[in-house]
Design an enzyme around this catalytic site. Structure first.
Site, short mmCIF file in Angstrom:
data_model
loop_
_atom_site.label_atom_id
_atom_site.label_comp_id
_atom_site.label_asym_id
_atom_site.label_seq_id
_atom_site.Cartn_x
_atom_site.Cartn_y
_atom_site.Cartn_z
N SER A 210 0.85 -1.19 0.00
CA SER A 210 0.00 0.00 0.00
C SER A 210 0.88 1.24 0.00
O SER A 210 2.11 1.16 0.03
CB SER A 210 -0.91 0.01 1.23
OG SER A 210 -0.14 0.16 2.41
N LYS A 211 0.24 2.40 -0.01
CA LYS A 211 0.96 3.67 -0.09
C LYS A 211 1.98 3.84 1.05
O LYS A 211 3.01 4.49 0.88
CB LYS A 211 -0.03 4.84 -0.05
CG LYS A 211 -0.91 4.96 -1.29
CD LYS A 211 -0.12 5.47 -2.47
CE LYS A 211 -1.02 5.70 -3.68
NZ LYS A 211 -0.26 6.05 -4.89
N ARG A 212 1.69 3.23 2.20
CA ARG A 212 2.62 3.42 3.32
C ARG A 212 3.99 2.77 3.06
O ARG A 212 4.97 3.10 3.72
CB ARG A 212 2.01 2.87 4.63
CG ARG A 212 1.91 1.37 4.70
CD ARG A 212 1.40 0.90 6.06
NE ARG A 212 1.31 -0.53 6.11
CZ ARG A 212 0.29 -1.24 5.64
NH1 ARG A 212 -0.74 -0.61 5.08
NH2 ARG A 212 0.27 -2.56 5.73
#
Length: 473
Positions: free
Chosen positions: A245-247
């Site tokens: 994911s974006k993290r």
């Protein structure tokens, strides 16, 4: 379940244009492309744009651009799923005529009331329509959906080339809606009809679609259609073992292009992400096409590792054809909105490429190493490089200029000249490298000073050294 061995392989990538091309989708496309191309088959592209509210032409173009950047060419024109709605409905009407589907007049309120009761009684919330076996003559003149007649007992086993034999209890299959009350087809139906009509022989997709395979299988059975070979591949996780994911950093293919990774390196890394061929880590496109098979795909999620990506991309830059690398570098500049190279800079880059490629893992790194050939006189050293240009260093370098005027312009001679100067000042060649680097490149890190001198040529090298004698403003 599998296609006849003499049937040409046809794979497809079917993204939804509700967002950009995710790196997981890019890998799915790559696996399909490799499998088809390695067997002389076709790789087709279908845009699953049935979600009209969230689909956009911009997202569709972004997907096409991402695939093009990765070098994944598709056969024929991309197919719009939405444009085939009439064909999807036609199949449902055939199923109605054959008795494998039925009209359901239950309202959304009735279905929700059933589920609320089921939740309260802790029984299955799987809706069983009371209209399944009601004769047409007894149908009311009311809105309806069309549902498939799911098997009620026993189990279904599907063979998957990655997951093996997977069994699903049929009492967990609902009478899935095929056509909504407005007559529009649902995604589950459209996928099967499109795959059949496109002649898809192998469905290679993420294992988050594995449950869908059992629901879609009901349509294949109802229509008596040949079924494609299935291969559900594990998802990509971040380094921490959680879904990417974006993290974790960049998740879109376009982001990796903007970060300056070479397409060949991305293809190599993504191929290796969840698939293996012995201990091979670095390989060419030709090797990937020859080696790739479904049996090499692992069952466990692959973990995205930026260090490995850097390493693989660095190896691809190092072995790339110089002209091809320059072309891709120019495409990178255009894609990121940077100024294009001038003809002088392009020529200089091409001449210097042999000493730039080593240890550069991305195009920004390549550009940084090429600063000496991209910049113009007078050279403005950065803060780190300027520290190497004290008065003593400047004085020593000014003595070098006359020795270079008539020296043979080859590496051995240049090295000998600089070494002799260092010895005359009772110092080592390495001690002169920093000041020379600062004078020629304006950077503390650059290619070898002798490579820079060879690329720049006698006149430019001497001019840059002579600039050191100019008054400091």
């Amino acid at each position: 379940m599998t296609s006849a061995s003499d049937t040409p392989v046809v794979t497809r990538f079917a993204p939804s244009p509700t967002g950009a091309l995710h790196i997981g989708g890019a890998r799915t496309a790559l696996f399909n492309w490799l499998y088809a191309r390695g067997r002389g088959g076709k790789f087709l592209l279908r845009i699953e744009d049935t979600d009209r509210a969230r689909s956009s032409d911009e997202n569709t173009q972004a997907i096409l651009d991402g695939l093009t950047w990765l070098g994944l060419d598709w056969d024929g024109e991309p197919i719009s799923q939405h444009a085939r709605a009439d064909r999807h409905a036609e199949v449902v009407h055939r199923m109605l005529a054959d008795g494998t589907a039925f009209k359901c007049f239950s309202t959304p309120e009735e279905i929700e009331a059933f589920r609320e009761t089921a939740r309260a009684e802790k029984t299955s919330t799987l809706f069983r329509s009371p209209w399944r076996d009601v004769p047409e003559a007894d149908h009311p003149d009311l809105p309806y959906v069309v549902r498939v007649k799911a098997p009620r007992d026993g189990s279904t086993t599907l063979h998957d080339e990655v997951q093996g034999d997977v069994t699903w209890s049929n009492d967990q299959l609902d009478d899935m809606v095929l056509l909504r009350s407005d007559g529009s087809p649902v995604y589950m139906l459209a996928v099967v009809v499109d795959d059949h009509d496109m002649g898809v022989t192998h469905v290679i997709r993420g294992d988050d679609h594995l449950a869908n395979a059992f629901r879609q299988n009901m349509i294949y059975d109802a229509m008596g259609w040949a079924k494609p070979t299935l291969a559900h591949i594990p998802l990509i996780f971040g380094p921490d073992g959680k879904k990417l994911s974006k993290r974790h950093g960049a998740t879109g293919a376009a982001e990796y292009q903007a970060m300056g990774y070479p397409a060949a390196g991305m293809r190599n890394y993504l191929t290796r992400l969840g698939w293996s061929h012995g201990d091979d880590e670095f390989f060419t496109d030709a090797q990937a096409r020859d080696w790739f098979d479904l049996g090499g795909i692992g069952k466990s999620p692959a973990r995205f590792d930026f260090k490995k990506l850097d390493n693989i991309c660095g190896q691809h830059i190092a072995v790339a054809d110089d002209a091809a690398l320059l072309h891709e570098l120019q495409a990178f500049l255009a894609a990121t909105g940077a100024d294009p190279l001038t003809p002088r800079q392009s020529d200089g880059m091409l001449q210097a490429m042999y000493c730039l490629k080593e240890r550069a893992k991305s195009f920004p790194e390549l550009i940084e190493k090429a600063h000496f050939v991209l910049t113009e006189r007078p050279i403005a050293p950065d803060e780190k490089a300027a520290k190497n240009l004290d008065n003593v260093s400047r004085g020593i370098l000014s003595e070098l200029t006359p020795h270079l005027q008539n020296a043979s312009w080859d590496r051995d001679t240049l090295e000998a000249q600089v070494s002799a100067l260092a010895a005359a000042h009772d110092t080592k060649l390495g001690k002169l490298a920093g000041p020379l680097r600062a004078a020629l490149a304006g950077r503390a890190v650059s290619p070898s000073v002798f490579d820079m001198m060879l690329v720049l040529g006698r006149d430019e090298t001497i001019a840059r050294l002579t600039d050191l004698d100019a008054p400091q403003g």
